[in-house]
Design an enzyme around this catalytic site. Structure first.
Site, PDB file in Angstrom:
ATOM      1  CG  ASN A 208      -0.048   0.043   2.572  1.00 11.97           C
ATOM      2  OD1 ASN A 208       0.432   0.982   3.034  1.00 11.97           O
ATOM      3  ND2 ASN A 208      -0.374  -1.267   3.116  1.00 11.97           N
ATOM      4  CG  ASP A 276      -7.241  -4.796   6.254  1.00  9.15           C
ATOM      5  OD1 ASP A 276      -6.797  -4.656   7.425  1.00  9.15           O
ATOM      6  OD2 ASP A 276      -7.913  -4.230   5.556  1.00  9.15           O
ATOM      7  CG  ASP A 304      -6.972  -5.891  13.708  1.00 12.11           C
ATOM      8  OD1 ASP A 304      -6.290  -5.241  14.560  1.00 12.11           O
ATOM      9  OD2 ASP A 304      -8.076  -5.584  13.359  1.00 12.11           O
ATOM     10  CB  ILE A 305      -1.049  -6.323  15.142  1.00 11.22           C
ATOM     11  CG1 ILE A 305      -0.521  -7.120  13.773  1.00 11.22           C
ATOM     12  CG2 ILE A 305      -0.060  -6.118  16.022  1.00 11.22           C
ATOM     13  CD1 ILE A 305       0.454  -6.402  12.937  1.00 11.22           C
ATOM     14  CE  LYS A 337     -11.122   1.201  10.773  1.00 14.23           C
ATOM     15  NZ  LYS A 337     -10.155   1.598   9.634  1.00 14.23           N
ATOM     16  CE  LYS A 341      -9.278  -2.590  13.529  1.00 13.42           C
ATOM     17  NZ  LYS A 341      -7.995  -2.844  12.908  1.00 13.42           N
TER      18      LYS A 341
HETATM   19  N1  CTP Z   1      -4.177  -2.795  11.974  1.00 18.59           N
HETATM   20  C1  CTP Z   1      -3.182  -3.849  12.738  1.00 18.59           C
HETATM   21  N2  CTP Z   1      -3.532  -5.122  11.885  1.00 18.59           N
HETATM   22  C2  CTP Z   1      -3.997  -5.120  11.082  1.00 18.59           C
HETATM   23  C3  CTP Z   1      -5.064  -4.330  10.210  1.00 18.59           C
HETATM   24  C4  CTP Z   1      -4.941  -2.975  10.891  1.00 18.59           C
HETATM   25  O1  CTP Z   1      -2.730  -3.592  13.737  1.00 18.59           O
HETATM   26  N3  CTP Z   1      -4.130  -6.317  10.418  1.00 18.59           N
HETATM   27  C5  CTP Z   1      -4.188  -1.254  12.646  1.00 18.59           C
HETATM   28  C6  CTP Z   1      -3.506  -0.345  12.049  1.00 18.59           C
HETATM   29  O2  CTP Z   1      -2.170  -0.247  12.305  1.00 18.59           O
HETATM   30  C7  CTP Z   1      -4.504   0.676  12.482  1.00 18.59           C
HETATM   31  C8  CTP Z   1      -5.777   0.326  12.629  1.00 18.59           C
HETATM   32  O3  CTP Z   1      -5.456  -1.102  12.958  1.00 18.59           O
HETATM   33  O4  CTP Z   1      -4.129   1.266  13.638  1.00 18.59           O
HETATM   34  C9  CTP Z   1      -6.724   0.578  11.546  1.00 18.59           C
HETATM   35  O5  CTP Z   1      -6.334   0.044  10.578  1.00 18.59           O
HETATM   36  P1  CTP Z   1      -7.394   0.166   9.233  1.00 18.59           P
HETATM   37  O6  CTP Z   1      -6.684  -0.768   8.217  1.00 18.59           O
HETATM   38  O7  CTP Z   1      -7.905   1.589   9.054  1.00 18.59           O
HETATM   39  O8  CTP Z   1      -8.423  -0.901   9.885  1.00 18.59           O
HETATM   40  P2  CTP Z   1      -9.071  -2.111   9.276  1.00 18.59           P
HETATM   41  O9  CTP Z   1      -9.389  -3.142  10.119  1.00 18.59           O
HETATM   42  O10 CTP Z   1      -8.454  -2.351   7.946  1.00 18.59           O
HETATM   43  O11 CTP Z   1     -10.651  -1.495   8.924  1.00 18.59           O
HETATM   44  P3  CTP Z   1     -11.525  -1.322   7.618  1.00 18.59           P
HETATM   45  O12 CTP Z   1     -11.224  -2.380   6.686  1.00 18.59           O
HETATM   46  O13 CTP Z   1     -12.922  -1.153   8.135  1.00 18.59           O
HETATM   47  O14 CTP Z   1     -10.966  -0.054   7.028  1.00 18.59           O
END
Ligand code: CTP
Length: 397
Positions: A208, A276, A304-305, A337, A341
């Site tokens: 990305n 993701d 999802d960390i 969100k 989370k």
């Molecule tokens: N994040 C994470 N691990 C993942 C995805 C996201 O730790 N696998 C963390 C990112 O570092 C950020 C937050 O989650 O702090 C939000 O990330 P974002 O990509 O916006 O959230 P998503 O879970 O992808 O939500 P959406 O797809 O609905 O935008």
């Protein structure tokens, strides 16, 4: 001011050693106490007499000087200072430090110390750019060693490029910030940053547009406030921050594992743009074009960390901060969100292409917490980082 701060100044053998005489003078003007150490080759460039006259202190030169060992052993010497400064830091001394060699007084002190270390590299441009030196630099930064410079310019050897030692006043200013006892001193803070790369095959990956600029700025602002920062980054373009423990990863799964390895921490800032999804079964060999049609990629969800750490039953950081990069309904999406989370704060921003935020130098964020949504004016990413670091310091008080 550096009143009564003790600085162990290691001068290694390079033409820039002459600037270290001025550095001693500038440090003493600010009230610092300077204990000088000269390597053997440094004595070819500056004399022990001129160094000790300017420092007003004895110069340490030899590991096997028994008088010194009786007065103050090298272990004690290495720990008696508030900060160790290596200026100039030659390619040779950096290589010794990176590999843990201890075959003279300077390298032994550096291996034995538990005091923060700042180095000011100085060398020929080719030596600086050599992969071996760059590898050593990465290792040293990963060990939490601060680096100032080198600067770009004409060099004593007649070449041009990066390699000149920073000017004494630049080094003094780095020393002053390294010495600042910040509001976060004694706190361990994790920062994730950058994109992740998810392999498709050995030559292709999914990525990305995150540059890692905001994450690097946050890590630097936290270091400025005195925190011990563990910086876990994906393959980002942004320069790595100074003074952090650096952990480099590539994929989301590696980032998850690295994050778990850093716990426990007092606070965690998840600014990484984690992918993701990953390709469910990345090919071990390069996928070839065939007449049978297009390849089909199937995906698996990455861990999802942020959610994992936010929802830890025991050992959860006192403060967990997530980021929400959105293109539509920014505040609404970010608010849900945060709840989904389970983190304490979300820093939300609009990353629609027309904002120029993703990959740019500015950011316009909204901080979402239990207290509601607070929109900050658009400002430089460094400024956002400073304000966030101040908020973190207040929250951890
Ligand atoms: N994040 C994470 N691990 C993942 C995805 C996201 O730790 N696998 C963390 C990112 O570092 C950020 C937050 O989650 O702090 C939000 O990330 P974002 O990509 O916006 O959230 P998503 O879970 O992808 O939500 P959406 O797809 O609905 O935008």
């Amino acid at each position: 001011m550096l009143t009564d701060k003790r600085i162990l100044l290691i001068i290694a053998g390079g033409i820039a050693a002459f600037k270290s005489l001025d550095l001693i003078r500038r440090l003493r003007e600010r009230g610092a106490l300077v204990t000088p150490v000269l390597t053997r080759s440094a004595e070819e460039f500056v004399t022990p007499l001129s160094v000790s006259s300017l420092a007003g202190e004895k110069v340490y030169r030899d590991l096997f000087d028994l008088t010194d060992e009786a007065e103050m052993g090298h272990i004690q010497l290495s720990r008696s200072a508030d900060l160790i400064v290596v200026a100039p830091a030659t390619a040779d001394l950096m290589a010794k430090m990176a590999n843990g060699l201890a075959n003279d007084l300077a390298s032994t002190l550096l291996l034995a110390t538990d005091t923060p270390v700042l180095i000011a590299p100085a060398m020929n441009v080719r030596m600086w750019e050599h992969p071996a030196t760059q590898r050593n630099l990465t290792t040293l930064q990963g060990d939490g060693i601060g680096v100032v410079g080198p600067n770009e310019g004409d060099m004593a050897c007649g070449e041009y490029g990066p390699g000149r030692m920073s000017e004494p006043l630049e080094i003094v200013s780095e020393i002053e910030s390294a010495m600042r006892v910040g509001a976060l001193s004694g706190q361990r803070v994790l920062v994730t940053s950058g994109p992740t790369h998810e392999p498709i095959d050995p030559v292709r990956y999914i990525a990305n547009r995150s540059s890692g600029a905001q994450g690097s700025a946050i890590a630097e602002a936290l270091v400025e406030q005195g925190a011990e920062v563990i910086f876990v980054t994906g393959p980002a373009d942004a320069a790595r921050p100074n003074g952090v423990h650096l952990v480099e990863v590539e994929t989301a799964q590696e980032m998850m594992q690295a994050v778990q390895g850093t716990l426990p921490v007092d606070a965690a800032v998840f600014s990484a743009a984690v992918a993701d999804w990953r390709v469910a079964s990345a090919s071990e060999s390069k996928i070839k074009k065939t007449k049978d049609g297009l390849p089909v990629l199937s995906f698996a969800e990455n861990p999802d960390i942020l959610a994992t750490v936010s929802q830890m039953k025991s050992g959860r950081p006192k403060l967990v901060i997530g980021f929400a990069a959105e293109t539509d309904d920014v505040i609404e999406n970010a608010t849900s969100k945060r709840l989904r989370k389970g983190c304490d704060w979300i820093v939300a921003n609009d990353v629609s292409p027309e904002t120029g935020i993703m990959g740019g130098s500015e950011n316009a964020v909204t901080l979402i917490s239990d207290d509601g949504a607070e929109s900050w004016p658009r400002m430089g990413k460094a400024e956002v980082a400073c304000q966030l670091a101040e908020r973190i310091a207040k929250a951890l008080q």
